[in-house]
Design an enzyme around this catalytic site. Structure first.
Site, PDB file in Angstrom:
ATOM      1  N   ASP A  25      58.386 -16.618 -11.573  1.00 13.74           N
ATOM      2  CA  ASP A  25      58.595 -17.687 -10.579  1.00 13.74           C
ATOM      3  C   ASP A  25      57.988 -17.422  -9.197  1.00 13.74           C
ATOM      4  OD1 ASP A  25      60.054 -18.553 -12.718  1.00 13.74           O
ATOM      5  OD2 ASP A  25      61.984 -18.633 -11.703  1.00 13.74           O
ATOM      6  N   LYS A 130      60.028 -22.908 -17.508  1.00 16.66           N
ATOM      7  CA  LYS A 130      61.413 -22.703 -17.965  1.00 16.66           C
ATOM      8  C   LYS A 130      62.392 -23.567 -17.166  1.00 16.66           C
ATOM      9  CE  LYS A 130      62.130 -18.544 -15.140  1.00 16.66           C
ATOM     10  NZ  LYS A 130      63.069 -19.129 -14.199  1.00 16.66           N
ATOM     11  N   CYS A 163      66.572 -15.065 -11.419  1.00 17.22           N
ATOM     12  CA  CYS A 163      65.708 -15.283 -12.588  1.00 17.22           C
ATOM     13  C   CYS A 163      65.136 -13.997 -13.162  1.00 17.22           C
ATOM     14  CB  CYS A 163      64.613 -16.278 -12.235  1.00 17.22           C
ATOM     15  SG  CYS A 163      65.283 -17.932 -11.955  1.00 17.22           S
TER      16      CYS A 163
HETATM   17  C1  C5J Z   1      64.855 -17.870  -9.220  1.00 14.97           C
HETATM   18  C2  C5J Z   1      66.596 -19.191  -8.217  1.00 14.97           C
HETATM   19  N1  C5J Z   1      63.592 -17.947  -9.591  1.00 14.97           N
HETATM   20  N2  C5J Z   1      66.971 -18.227  -7.392  1.00 14.97           N
HETATM   21  N3  C5J Z   1      65.520 -19.054  -9.034  1.00 14.97           N
HETATM   22  O1  C5J Z   1      65.378 -16.788  -9.041  1.00 14.97           O
HETATM   23  O2  C5J Z   1      67.190 -20.238  -8.240  1.00 14.97           O
END
Ligand code: C5J
Length: 225
Positions: A25, A130, A163
């Site tokens: 991400d 995702k 994540c």
């Molecule tokens: C991720 C989130 N990528 N913190 N998403 O960690 O909502």
């Protein structure tokens, strides 16, 4: 046998290159002002600071032609894959699907949902879209890893305790040997990052290993010779 100097002990590398990089991400929605992370009230500068290190890690995998998987946290434009519990949780200034300065928040195909330009995937590098926090939930990641006979996962990206950690735990339960790269992951909350690093490598590596980018690169180079 090659290994990466790591905690809680050396991470043994396989003799055949069945190691993949999983970058979680690294999206504008989490790293740039006006995205999802910012809308939740977080300081995105903390995450921006790791970009050069993540780039170095990515380039090391590219140089050795090792498989690279990047993920994005993304929802369909009609939000059919976003449960109400996720949509309505919290007190964000912009919710998932709302129009923001970089397009609709956390929606696939919107400018803000893209991976940041510095780390943009090259042709042949896989992007897993995702809908959840973990990269195995409702995706074909496991199928793709099996297809490529991958056994070892080197993980980086954001955010460490959400994540990244969720994905690492999902992978660990599926039998993958997982290593989290300490300086190639970041959180909006420094204490949460530190706690995550400590908890994954506690009890003899109950979820896996941690090591620095330099240590990973040195280990990969030793594997190649
Ligand atoms: C991720 C989130 N990528 N913190 N998403 O960690 O909502």
């Amino acid at each position: 046998m090659a290994a990466i100097a790591a905690q809680p002990y050396d991470y043994p590398l396989p003799t055949t290159p069945t190691v993949a990089l999983i970058l979680i991400d690294m999206q504008r929605d989490f790293l740039e002002p006006g995205g999802f992370g910012d809308a939740l009230g977080n300081d995105v500068a903390r995450l921006q600071a790791i970009v050069p290190t993540v780039k170095r890690l990515l380039e090391a995998f590219r140089q050795q032609s090792l498989p690279i998987f990047q993920t994005t946290e993304s929802h369909r434009p009609d939000l059919a894959d976003c449960p109400p519990s996720k949509l309505l949780r919290g007190n964000a200034s912009l919710k998932i699907g709302d129009p923001g300065p970089m397009g609709r928040i956390l929606i696939e195909g919107e400018p803000g949902n893209a991976i940041i330009a510095e780390l943009a995937p090259l042709p042949g590098e896989t992007v897993i879209t995702k809908p959840g926090k973990g990269a195995f939930y409702n995706t074909n990641l496991e199928f793709l890893l099996k297809t490529h006979d991958i056994t070892h996962l080197i993980l980086g990206g954001v955010t460490t305790e959400v994540c990244v950690q969720t994905t690492m735990r999902e992978a660990n339960d599926r039998g993958y040997e997982c290593l989290l790269v300490e300086d190639a992951t970041e959180s909006y909350f420094p204490d949460f990052k530190q706690a995550t690093l400590e908890m994954v490598r506690a009890q003899g590596g109950i979820v896996g290993w941690t090591a620095t980018t330099d240590q990973v690169i040195a280990g990969l180079q030793a594997m190649a010779v």
